[in-house]
Structures are given as structure tokens and as C-alpha cells.
Design a protein around this motif. Structure first.
Motif, PDB file in Angstrom:
ATOM      1  N   ILE A 132      37.402 -28.954  15.153  1.00  9.35           N
ATOM      2  CA  ILE A 132      38.755 -28.501  15.448  1.00  9.35           C
ATOM      3  C   ILE A 132      39.211 -29.187  16.734  1.00  9.35           C
ATOM      4  N   TYR A 133      40.356 -29.865  16.694  1.00 11.46           N
ATOM      5  CA  TYR A 133      40.746 -30.719  17.809  1.00 11.46           C
ATOM      6  C   TYR A 133      42.276 -30.840  17.894  1.00 11.46           C
ATOM      7  N   GLU A 134      42.733 -31.619  18.901  1.00 14.74           N
ATOM      8  CA  GLU A 134      44.147 -31.894  19.156  1.00 14.74           C
ATOM      9  C   GLU A 134      44.996 -30.624  19.212  1.00 14.74           C
ATOM     10  N   PRO A 135      44.737 -29.769  20.212  1.00 14.03           N
ATOM     11  CA  PRO A 135      45.527 -28.540  20.337  1.00 14.03           C
ATOM     12  C   PRO A 135      46.929 -28.807  20.869  1.00 14.03           C
ATOM     13  N   VAL A 136      47.855 -27.993  20.452  1.00 16.27           N
ATOM     14  CA  VAL A 136      49.192 -27.943  21.039  1.00 16.27           C
ATOM     15  C   VAL A 136      49.479 -26.482  21.369  1.00 16.27           C
ATOM     16  N   PRO A 137      49.671 -26.139  22.665  1.00 19.19           N
ATOM     17  CA  PRO A 137      49.779 -27.062  23.796  1.00 19.19           C
ATOM     18  C   PRO A 137      48.444 -27.720  24.132  1.00 19.19           C
ATOM     19  N   GLY A 138      48.520 -28.908  24.715  1.00 16.34           N
ATOM     20  CA  GLY A 138      47.312 -29.611  25.095  1.00 16.34           C
ATOM     21  C   GLY A 138      46.551 -28.893  26.186  1.00 16.34           C
ATOM     22  N   PHE A 174      55.856 -19.410  21.916  1.00 25.06           N
ATOM     23  CA  PHE A 174      55.813 -20.741  21.307  1.00 25.06           C
ATOM     24  C   PHE A 174      54.717 -20.763  20.256  1.00 25.06           C
ATOM     25  N   THR A 175      54.538 -21.896  19.600  1.00 23.88           N
ATOM     26  CA  THR A 175      53.597 -21.999  18.486  1.00 23.88           C
ATOM     27  C   THR A 175      52.382 -22.840  18.855  1.00 23.88           C
ATOM     28  N   PHE A 176      51.187 -22.285  18.626  1.00 21.16           N
ATOM     29  CA  PHE A 176      49.943 -23.050  18.730  1.00 21.16           C
ATOM     30  C   PHE A 176      49.755 -23.855  17.448  1.00 21.16           C
ATOM     31  N   THR A 177      49.279 -25.084  17.580  1.00 22.80           N
ATOM     32  CA  THR A 177      48.854 -25.860  16.407  1.00 22.80           C
ATOM     33  C   THR A 177      47.561 -26.584  16.741  1.00 22.80           C
ATOM     34  N   TRP A 178      46.835 -27.026  15.726  1.00 19.56           N
ATOM     35  CA  TRP A 178      45.581 -27.747  15.914  1.00 19.56           C
ATOM     36  C   TRP A 178      45.274 -28.546  14.649  1.00 19.56           C
ATOM     37  N   ASN A 179      44.387 -29.520  14.781  1.00 17.23           N
ATOM     38  CA  ASN A 179      43.933 -30.309  13.638  1.00 17.23           C
ATOM     39  C   ASN A 179      42.482 -29.973  13.312  1.00 17.23           C
ATOM     40  N   VAL A 180      42.102 -30.210  12.056  1.00 17.08           N
ATOM     41  CA  VAL A 180      40.747 -29.905  11.602  1.00 17.08           C
ATOM     42  C   VAL A 180      40.201 -31.096  10.813  1.00 17.08           C
ATOM     43  N   ASP A 181      38.993 -31.508  11.153  1.00 18.91           N
ATOM     44  CA  ASP A 181      38.262 -32.520  10.390  1.00 18.91           C
ATOM     45  C   ASP A 181      37.099 -31.800   9.717  1.00 18.91           C
ATOM     46  N   GLN A 182      37.130 -31.726   8.381  1.00 18.86           N
ATOM     47  CA  GLN A 182      36.158 -30.943   7.625  1.00 18.86           C
ATOM     48  C   GLN A 182      35.334 -31.842   6.723  1.00 18.86           C
ATOM     49  N   GLU A 183      34.011 -31.772   6.864  1.00 16.54           N
ATOM     50  CA  GLU A 183      33.120 -32.616   6.059  1.00 16.54           C
ATOM     51  C   GLU A 183      33.182 -32.240   4.588  1.00 16.54           C
ATOM     52  N   ASN A 184      33.082 -30.966   4.275  1.00 15.25           N
ATOM     53  CA  ASN A 184      33.086 -30.501   2.888  1.00 15.25           C
ATOM     54  C   ASN A 184      34.436 -29.865   2.596  1.00 15.25           C
ATOM     55  N   ILE A 224      45.890 -19.588   6.847  1.00 18.77           N
ATOM     56  CA  ILE A 224      45.556 -20.698   5.932  1.00 18.77           C
ATOM     57  C   ILE A 224      46.257 -21.979   6.357  1.00 18.77           C
ATOM     58  N   THR A 225      47.113 -21.896   7.364  1.00 19.21           N
ATOM     59  CA  THR A 225      47.728 -23.082   7.957  1.00 19.21           C
ATOM     60  C   THR A 225      47.252 -23.201   9.399  1.00 19.21           C
ATOM     61  N   ASN A 226      47.385 -24.392   9.963  1.00 15.39           N
ATOM     62  CA  ASN A 226      46.857 -24.659  11.303  1.00 15.39           C
ATOM     63  C   ASN A 226      47.900 -24.382  12.375  1.00 15.39           C
ATOM     64  N   ASN A 256      33.858 -23.143  15.768  1.00 12.82           N
ATOM     65  CA  ASN A 256      34.952 -22.801  16.670  1.00 12.82           C
ATOM     66  C   ASN A 256      35.338 -24.014  17.497  1.00 12.82           C
ATOM     67  N   SER A 257      36.574 -23.998  17.941  1.00 10.25           N
ATOM     68  CA  SER A 257      37.075 -25.082  18.780  1.00 10.25           C
ATOM     69  C   SER A 257      36.548 -24.926  20.197  1.00 10.25           C
ATOM     70  N   PRO A 258      36.741 -25.955  21.036  1.00  8.36           N
ATOM     71  CA  PRO A 258      36.560 -25.717  22.466  1.00  8.36           C
ATOM     72  C   PRO A 258      37.548 -24.649  22.925  1.00  8.36           C
ATOM     73  N   THR A 259      37.313 -24.073  24.089  1.00  8.68           N
ATOM     74  CA  THR A 259      38.270 -23.136  24.673  1.00  8.68           C
ATOM     75  C   THR A 259      39.254 -23.933  25.517  1.00  8.68           C
ATOM     76  N   TRP A 260      40.523 -23.871  25.152  1.00 10.03           N
ATOM     77  CA  TRP A 260      41.564 -24.630  25.831  1.00 10.03           C
ATOM     78  C   TRP A 260      42.354 -23.723  26.765  1.00 10.03           C
ATOM     79  N   SER A 261      43.034 -24.321  27.743  1.00  9.29           N
ATOM     80  CA  SER A 261      43.813 -23.525  28.691  1.00  9.29           C
ATOM     81  C   SER A 261      45.240 -24.046  28.782  1.00  9.29           C
ATOM     82  N   PHE A 262      46.132 -23.170  29.219  1.00 10.34           N
ATOM     83  CA  PHE A 262      47.504 -23.560  29.555  1.00 10.34           C
ATOM     84  C   PHE A 262      48.027 -22.556  30.571  1.00 10.34           C
ATOM     85  N   LYS A 263      49.108 -22.906  31.231  1.00  8.89           N
ATOM     86  CA  LYS A 263      49.713 -22.007  32.218  1.00  8.89           C
ATOM     87  C   LYS A 263      51.199 -21.860  31.904  1.00  8.89           C
ATOM     88  N   THR A 264      51.679 -20.634  31.957  1.00  7.62           N
ATOM     89  CA  THR A 264      53.079 -20.376  31.691  1.00  7.62           C
ATOM     90  C   THR A 264      53.937 -20.717  32.919  1.00  7.62           C
TER      91      THR A 264
END
Length: 215
Positions: free
Chosen positions: A119-125, A135-145, A172-174, A202-210
Motif C-alpha cells: 500500500i503506497y502513494e498516500p494522499v495527502p502525502g 478532505f478525502t484520503f486516497t492510496w494505491n495498492v500493488d497486489q501480487e494475487n 472496496i475503493t481506495n 498494512n501501510s506505513p503510518t503517514w502523517s499530516f498537519k491541519t
């Protein structure tokens, strides 16, 4: 002639010592401490291997789930936590000279092996600032199977908090929308991938500040 040779040797030694001293003075250090908890029961996790990168310093959590890495070069580093039967988790933090950075984060049990899920490329970064209250969180997923249909749960918690909030479950959506965030507050968030109700990544734990003020 010998005296000249001696003077040259002394000059070289003094130059080397000065350069070494400057190099030592250039290295600035801070520290990182925190508590690692079971993400479902909120109980402290003992015996977690905690590793910093870069710096390659490691330690083990005590019976209270606490750890301290007392000497880390200042700058942005990743703290990674590993424990048998749990999903590895990591968080990026900023370390400042002569200051301690305190972090708390959570680990979930590895309940079923479904191949590699990344799980990678979070928004917000990671490290984003001036975020709005909604606002909306988004992320990408690379799945082997890819034949395994995954769903996602998203966790959010404030800096130094030992309580987290589920802001999206069985997604069911990212993506997921968050709202009613506090101003001028640092938040951490991460995504858990599940298969048939079992944690698989699980993804890394990401941070942001309001932002300081919401207009």
C-alpha cells in the motif's frame, strides 16, 4: 632538514585533527521515544524490534510497550516495528537536534497470508501541511494475487494519542473522506488490507498537519 620533516608531519596531524573535529561538530543528534500498542486491544506490546533508518539503530520494547532510541542524527527518518505474528509497521518522523520526538503507533496481527500486498502513494502525502478540516484520503495498492478481493480499513489518530478512530471500514475503493478535524493538529493515519475479514497487510503510518485556521 629533519626539522622541516617534523614540522610537515605535525602540520598534517593538526589538519587531520581539525577536520575530524569539524566532522564531529557537524553531526547533530536528537532522540526518539514512544509506545507500541496492539491496534485491536490497545494493550502494550513487549518484545517488539524497533529499528531506525537511516542510522540502523535498534532496540526492543519493554513490558509497557515503550522504547527509546537515544542518539539519532537529526533529519527525517523511518521507525519500523517488527514482531512475530504481527504485521510490520513503520512511521516517518522528523528528528531535531537535542530534542526528543515522541510517537505512539499500533500493530495488528497477521491473520492470513495472501501473498504480497503493498500500500503506497498516500494522499495527502506523508508530512503534508495546511490540510483542511474535511478532505478525502486516497492510496494505491500493488497486489501480487489479484484474484483475492481485498477490502480496506482506515485508522486515524492524533499525535501522541493512544486511541485511534476507524474512519472507513470494509471499503472496496481506495478512498475515504474524513471530516471535523481539529485545526493546527498533527494526525497519523494508515490503511489495513483485509481478505475475508482477516488482516493481510498494512501501510506505513503517514502523517499530516491541519491548517492553523479553517476558512
Amino acid at each position: 632538514m629533519k626539522n622541516i620533516h617534523y614540522l610537515v608531519i605535525i602540520f598534517i596531524l593538526l589538519t587531520a585533527f581539525t577536520c575530524e573535529k569539524e566532522h564531529l561538530d557537524f553531526e547533530k543528534y536528537g532522540s526518539v521515544s514512544g509506545i507500541i500498542l496492539d491496534g485491536e486491544t490497545y494493550t502494550p506490546l513487549e518484545g517488539v524490534l524497533v529499528v531506525s533508518n537511516p542510522a540502523s539503530t535498534s532496540t526492543i520494547t519493554n513490558s509497557e510497550g515503550a522504547f527509546v532510541i537515544s542518539k539519532i542524527t537529526n533529519g527525517d527518518i523511518a521507525i519500523t516495528a517488527r514482531k512475530k505474528d504481527f504485521l510490520t509497521n513503520s512511521v516517518s518522523v522528523a528528528v531535531y537536534e537535542d530534542e526528543n520526538t515522541a510517537i505512539n503507533f499500533f500493530m495488528l496481527k497477521d491473520e492470513r497470508e495472501v501473498g504480497s500486498v503493498y500500500i503506497y502513494e498516500p494522499v495527502p502525502g506523508n508530512g503534508a501541511v495546511d490540510q483542511r478540516s474535511s478532505f478525502t484520503f486516497t492510496w494505491n495498492v500493488d497486489q501480487e494475487n489479484k484474484s483475492k478481493e481485498l477490502d480496506y480499513t482506515v485508522y486515524l489518530f492524533e499525535s501522541n494519542s493512544t486511541v485511534q478512530t476507524i474512519v472507513g471500514e470494509s471499503l472496496i475503493t481506495n478512498e475515504v473522506t474524513v471530516s471535523d478535524l481539529e485545526a493546527n493538529t498533527t494526525y497519523y493515519w494508515y490503511v489495513v488490507a483485509k481478505f475475508e475479514g482477516h488482516n493481510v497487510a498494512n501501510s506505513p503510518t503517514w502523517s499530516f498537519k491541519t491548517a492553523t485556521d479553517f476558512e
